[in-house]
Write a protein that holds these residues in place. Structure first.
Motif, mmCIF file in Angstrom:
data_model
loop_
_atom_site.group_PDB
_atom_site.id
_atom_site.type_symbol
_atom_site.label_atom_id
_atom_site.label_comp_id
_atom_site.label_asym_id
_atom_site.label_seq_id
_atom_site.Cartn_x
_atom_site.Cartn_y
_atom_site.Cartn_z
ATOM 1 N N ILE A 163 0.836 -1.200 0.000
ATOM 2 C CA ILE A 163 0.000 0.000 0.000
ATOM 3 C C ILE A 163 0.873 1.253 0.000
ATOM 4 O O ILE A 163 0.550 2.253 -0.649
ATOM 5 C CB ILE A 163 -0.950 -0.005 1.214
ATOM 6 C CG1 ILE A 163 -1.897 -1.203 1.123
ATOM 7 C CG2 ILE A 163 -1.748 1.291 1.285
ATOM 8 C CD1 ILE A 163 -2.825 -1.352 2.306
ATOM 9 N N ALA A 164 2.003 1.216 0.718
ATOM 10 C CA ALA A 164 2.899 2.374 0.778
ATOM 11 C C ALA A 164 3.433 2.720 -0.610
ATOM 12 O O ALA A 164 3.494 3.900 -0.998
ATOM 13 C CB ALA A 164 4.049 2.104 1.744
ATOM 14 N N VAL A 165 3.842 1.701 -1.367
ATOM 15 C CA VAL A 165 4.334 1.940 -2.733
ATOM 16 C C VAL A 165 3.223 2.531 -3.606
ATOM 17 O O VAL A 165 3.446 3.478 -4.374
ATOM 18 C CB VAL A 165 4.868 0.627 -3.341
ATOM 19 C CG1 VAL A 165 5.162 0.811 -4.827
ATOM 20 C CG2 VAL A 165 6.128 0.176 -2.610
ATOM 21 N N LEU A 166 2.024 1.992 -3.476
ATOM 22 C CA LEU A 166 0.891 2.513 -4.248
ATOM 23 C C LEU A 166 0.584 3.964 -3.859
ATOM 24 O O LEU A 166 0.224 4.783 -4.726
ATOM 25 C CB LEU A 166 -0.342 1.640 -4.033
ATOM 26 C CG LEU A 166 -0.259 0.211 -4.582
ATOM 27 C CD1 LEU A 166 -1.511 -0.576 -4.216
ATOM 28 C CD2 LEU A 166 -0.070 0.224 -6.093
ATOM 29 N N LEU A 167 0.733 4.287 -2.569
ATOM 30 C CA LEU A 167 0.496 5.664 -2.128
ATOM 31 C C LEU A 167 1.515 6.624 -2.735
ATOM 32 O O LEU A 167 1.164 7.736 -3.154
ATOM 33 C CB LEU A 167 0.553 5.742 -0.602
ATOM 34 C CG LEU A 167 -0.634 5.167 0.175
ATOM 35 C CD1 LEU A 167 -0.428 5.363 1.668
ATOM 36 C CD2 LEU A 167 -1.938 5.817 -0.255
ATOM 37 N N VAL A 168 2.775 6.209 -2.773
ATOM 38 C CA VAL A 168 3.812 7.077 -3.353
ATOM 39 C C VAL A 168 3.542 7.306 -4.839
ATOM 40 O O VAL A 168 3.602 8.440 -5.333
ATOM 41 C CB VAL A 168 5.211 6.450 -3.147
ATOM 42 C CG1 VAL A 168 6.268 7.251 -3.911
ATOM 43 C CG2 VAL A 168 5.565 6.411 -1.668
ATOM 44 N N ILE A 169 3.231 6.217 -5.537
ATOM 45 C CA ILE A 169 2.948 6.343 -6.978
ATOM 46 C C ILE A 169 1.695 7.185 -7.204
ATOM 47 O O ILE A 169 1.677 8.101 -8.037
ATOM 48 C CB ILE A 169 2.779 4.940 -7.612
ATOM 49 C CG1 ILE A 169 4.086 4.166 -7.527
ATOM 50 C CG2 ILE A 169 2.319 5.065 -9.063
ATOM 51 C CD1 ILE A 169 3.964 2.714 -7.969
#
Length: 434
Positions: free
Chosen positions: A407-413
């Motif tokens: 989820i963190a990676v998706l939030l950054v993207i």
């Protein structure tokens, strides 16, 4: 650790009312986080209203009517539940009992419940009676976005808790299948991102209904969200709710009531790990102690050891080994091998990010860009802390990320995409007006 306020008051003042056992430390700080977020959000909404970015909604209301039977009944029921369950919890005389079990049982204080129900209904009747007119009339009242902060907080709390429980049980599916009722009704076991996602969806529907610009609301709520996260993590640290980091193999816990950590070589660490093998195998859900994650980091001489190696004595989840000499009926465990206190790290990191977002709120003119920055820094912070946190890992094409890392990676993207799209849209709008 202070599992509830009773332990905190007893440690600070030497004694404490037994009723404070029912006010959990984690819940106390979560409540503070919601209050702080509501205050910050109100300030920012008022600023946007003054600059003309947000406008109010005209609502027609009938004033001067006496309280209806439905309103009186609703207030009676609210008062009854408060008295029967919450106040009944404090005066039940079962100070060492389980508040969760009490709340979800049929137990309660009937006289207090009835008395408080009548009081609430009477206050509602008196409030409406004072405003009563000979002939009720319809008036148009302007409701501003900051007037709805209370509703927004309630929606965020309700759907946030629901989402946090859902995502936590998805992350710990085996525990949920083993005991679904306990998993759903337990006050522990919450996943922040699950709460954030479900709360965001609920608030989006709310803003559509009340014609509030969702993009501008997101910008206003961004600093409040990260501040609430910072305060909520204080609750995790103070209560010791199991949301901590991996083992710090540079230390072990010295046997004794003071929970002191001492430096350890590899052999001492392995002996301690083997001595408490059953606990660690169950806790990490692995088949061999060699699979248990750990990192060896010695604290610099100018910093206290607990910043790198903490034992979480008297933790609220009763994890670890018994503390010698502890005579309390509950919460007498500590971790045999100290861990990294990740909730403390996140408290500091999130508060610094709050200061960053608060300083940017007037500088970023394009609507939606501040929320984009929030998503980016939130994702980066969580991805970094996940490297030393204990969490369930998935197996995806040879990679083993945690739910929070994904989820963190998706939030950054998503945050980066939102920032550049909204910035470009804003610049195009300005160019068209020029």
């Amino acid at each position: 650790m202070y599992p509830n306020l009773y332990y905190a008051f007893k440690d600070i003042f030497g004694s404490a009312p037994s009723g404070l056992r029912f006010i959990n430390s984690f819940g106390f700080f979560v409540a503070l986080s919601f209050l702080a977020a509501a205050y910050v959000l109100t300030i920012e909404l008022k600023r946007k209203e003054r600059t003309g970015l947000l406008t109010g909604q005209d609502v027609k209301m009938v004033v001067g009517k006496q309280a209806s039977p439905g309103e009186l009944l609703l207030n009676f029921l609210l008062g009854f539940l408060l008295g029967y369950k919450i106040i009944g919890l404090f005066i039940s005389g079962n100070a060492s009992g389980d508040p969760q079990q009490f709340i979800f049982s049929s137990e309660g204080n009937l006289p207090v419940g009835l008395g408080l129900g009548v009081l609430f209904a009477g206050l509602k009747w008196w409030e409406k009676h004072k405003q009563k007119l000979d002939k009720p009339e319809e008036r148009t009242i302007r409701i501003w976005p900051h007037d709805r902060v209370g509703d927004l907080v309630i929606y965020a709390a309700l759907f946030g808790f629901l989402g946090a429980k859902i995502f936590h049980n998805l992350e710990n599916w085996n525990d949920f299948v083993a005991n679904p009722v306990e998993a759903l009704l337990s006050f522990s076991g919450l996943t922040f991102y699950g709460g954030l996602i479900c709360a965001a969806v609920a608030i989006w529907f709310y803003t559509r209904k009340h014609k509030i610009n969702f993009t501008l609301l997101c910008d206003a709520i961004a600093p409040a969200l990260i501040l609430a996260y910072s305060l909520g993590r204080i609750g995790c640290q103070v209560a010791g709710d199991g949301d901590w980091g991996v083992l710090n193999s540079a230390y072990v816990t010295e046997p004794g009531p003071k929970s002191k950590v001492v430096l350890a070589d590899t052999a001492t660490f392995q002996r301690t790990l083997q001595a408490h093998g059953n606990f660690y195998l169950r806790n990490f859900q692995v088949n061999n102690t060699s699979e248990i994650p750990h990192i060896s980091v010695k604290a610099p001489g100018w910093l206290p050891n607990w910043l790198f190696a903490y034992t979480y004595p008297h933790n609220v989840v009763n994890e670890g080994a018994p503390i010698p000499g502890c005579t309390e009926e509950q919460y007498c465990n500590q971790l045999p091998i100290p861990v990294f206190p990740t909730p403390f790290y996140e408290t500091i990191m999130a508060f610094l990010l709050f200061l960053l977002l608060w300083s940017l709120r007037k500088k970023l003119k394009a609507p939606g860009t501040l929320f984009g920055v929030y998503l980016i820094v939130n994702g980066i912070e969580r991805f970094l802390i996940e490297q030393i946190r204990v969490n369930t890992k998935y197996s995806i094409f040879g990679f083993h990320p945690t739910q929070a890392e994904i989820i963190a990676v998706l939030l950054v993207i998503g945050g980066a995409a939102l920032y550049f799209i909204m910035k470009k849209k804003y610049e195009t709008t300005l160019a068209a007006k020029a």
